[in-house]
Design a protein around this motif. Structure first.
Motif, short mmCIF file in Angstrom:
data_model
loop_
_atom_site.label_atom_id
_atom_site.label_comp_id
_atom_site.label_asym_id
_atom_site.label_seq_id
_atom_site.Cartn_x
_atom_site.Cartn_y
_atom_site.Cartn_z
N ALA A 1 -5.56 0.59 -3.41
CA ALA A 1 -4.58 0.34 -2.36
C ALA A 1 -5.12 0.70 -0.99
CB ALA A 1 -3.30 1.12 -2.65
N LEU B 1 -5.67 -1.87 2.04
CA LEU B 1 -5.09 -1.68 3.38
C LEU B 1 -6.17 -1.79 4.45
CD1 LEU B 1 -2.48 -1.03 4.89
CD2 LEU B 1 -3.02 1.40 4.64
N ALA C 1 0.83 -1.21 0.00
CA ALA C 1 0.00 0.00 0.00
C ALA C 1 0.86 1.25 0.00
CB ALA C 1 -0.93 -0.02 1.21
#
Length: 223
Positions: A76, A80, A36
């Motif tokens: 991303a 996460l 990430a």
């Protein structure tokens, strides 16, 4: 002759499955966090460069990853959040969140690579050239792309790997809610309640005033 001290039982070594689960947990956390971070950092870097041809000369133009496409950064962040949510759910919910993490990683890598190989990168450069020159549409030549799109794609692969590890070993990973559970379902403060028939503090002081020992027997003879 003194006898040898009794042998204390040794702690059994961890089973191979539990050791593999702990290694997978550490690897998933590291891969997810690094993946990430790589995508978010790469999104702010220059992805493409070109030259806008103008009657009075040439104008260099550049675009960052976020200007080309915002999909890798969005995926991303979702990935996460899914990595954190893996430890907040259990059973079927954990498998679902791990599958979501896999999809986010694969989508991030695909979006980062397609942005440079397709027409998104050139379109972003032409839009930047048009904005810099005040024209409706800008023409860009000598278009080139650097390594940052591939860094973002690598970050997506790391998120994908974290999701696959969560799918494989996630069942044996601890959950956040387990820290807040109390053994036996006892309520807070239940252990502090005095047992039935226990002497109250005022009764103990009264016994001391009478010269009695409140610790002897059942608290001494009371009148």
């Amino acid at each position: 002759m003194t006898s040898p001290p009794p042998a204390t039982p040794s702690t059994p070594p961890p089973s191979p499955s539990s050791a593999a689960s702990r290694r997978a947990l550490a690897a998933a956390l590291a891969a997810g966090a690094l993946g990430a971070a790589a995508v978010l950092v790469a999104a702010g870097r220059v992805w493409g460069e070109g030259t806008a041809a103008l009657p009075q000369g040439e104008l260099p133009v550049r675009v960052t990853g976020g200007e080309v496409t915002g999909l890798p950064s969005a995926l991303a962040l979702v990935g996460l959040a899914a990595l954190v949510a893996v430890f907040a759910v259990r059973r079927a919910g954990r498998a679902f969140v791990a599958a979501l993490l896999v999809l986010c990683g694969a989508g991030t890598a695909a979006a980062a690579l397609s942005a440079t190989r397709g027409g998104q990168g050139r379109a972003a450069l032409e839009a930047e050239a048009a904005g810099a020159t005040g024209l409706t549409r800008g023409t860009v030549e000598a278009v080139s792309f650097g390594a940052w799109p591939h860094v973002a794609a690598l970050g997506g692969v790391l998120l994908l790997a974290a999701g696959l590890l969560a799918l494989r070993y996630g069942r044996s990973w601890p959950a956040m809610s387990g820290r807040h559970e109390r053994a036996g379902g006892s309520r807070p403060g239940a252990a502090r309640r005095p047992a039935p028939g226990a002497d109250r503090p005022e009764d103990l002081w009264k016994a001391l005033d009478r010269g009695e020992d409140p610790t002897a027997g059942s608290g001494g003879n009371r009148s």
